[in-house]
Design an enzyme around this catalytic site. Sequence first.
Site, PDB file in Angstrom:
ATOM      1  CG  HIS A 129      37.779  23.543  54.140  1.00  0.00           C
ATOM      2  ND1 HIS A 129      38.577  22.634  54.827  1.00  0.00           N
ATOM      3  CD2 HIS A 129      36.696  23.756  54.924  1.00  0.00           C
ATOM      4  CE1 HIS A 129      37.993  22.323  55.963  1.00  0.00           C
ATOM      5  NE2 HIS A 129      36.855  22.983  56.054  1.00  0.00           N
ATOM      6  CG  HIS A 130      35.567  27.479  50.598  1.00  0.00           C
ATOM      7  ND1 HIS A 130      36.231  28.676  50.748  1.00  0.00           N
ATOM      8  CD2 HIS A 130      35.044  27.178  51.809  1.00  0.00           C
ATOM      9  CE1 HIS A 130      36.110  29.097  51.989  1.00  0.00           C
ATOM     10  NE2 HIS A 130      35.393  28.213  52.657  1.00  0.00           N
ATOM     11  CE  LYS A 149      39.513  26.252  56.652  1.00  0.00           C
ATOM     12  NZ  LYS A 149      38.854  27.267  57.499  1.00  0.00           N
TER      13      LYS A 149
END
Length: 242
Positions: free
Chosen positions: A131-132, A135
């Site tokens: 994820h980015h 997160k």
Amino acid sequence: MARIGIIGGEGRMGQAIAALLGETDHEWAGGVDRGEDVARLADGSDVLIDFSSPGALAATLHAAIGAGIPAVIGTTGLSEENHQAIDEAARAVPILQTGNTSLGVTLLAHLVEEAARRLGPDWDIEITEMHHRMKVDAPSGTALLLGEAAARGRGIDLAENSERGRDGQTGARERGTIGFAALRGGTVAGEHSVILAGEQERIALTHHAEDRDIFARGALRAAEWLIGREPGRYTMNDVLAL
């Protein structure tokens, strides 16, 4: 047409849902964030969608019960106490809780459960996710959702049969466990793979989220489906009739 209230309206998901509402026949009832009046929003809504934080969950559930309306809970990083609160609220109103509102991920979890059931513990299961960089929780709610699906397929408890954060001399992999690995970086919306590794063969079931809108669309689909249901706790599987 339904009036949809958003908890966590200023967050990434809240903004995505509000933007998509303009493409539907539904009405945006408003959005609230930390410290704002959730009960007032609930009174003007037909359904609530919560993508805020575990700390805000109690207020959302209380407001939903007070207004007698359903709620979709997409917040991740929930504790056992949070889940108990959802169970209690679901006795009064319909509650749909999920770690991922994507319709594709919902189907993926169904396939993972079936694969784990059919192949058995001789096949090692590893779940990877990325994820980015912003997160804050790991493993992701989706990774845990997939892990729970695999555990259900095997008839085991995930908490007692998972491996996380391997580092150093960890020893051989324990038979029948479910492994997790979390990656963070860039602006990745979400990538998840469930790898089932057997003797001389391997299966990978993968989902790539190309845009956060897929989660917003799924949340709206869930909210539409939930209106008018009997009190109870529901999942995205119910929305797709799996």
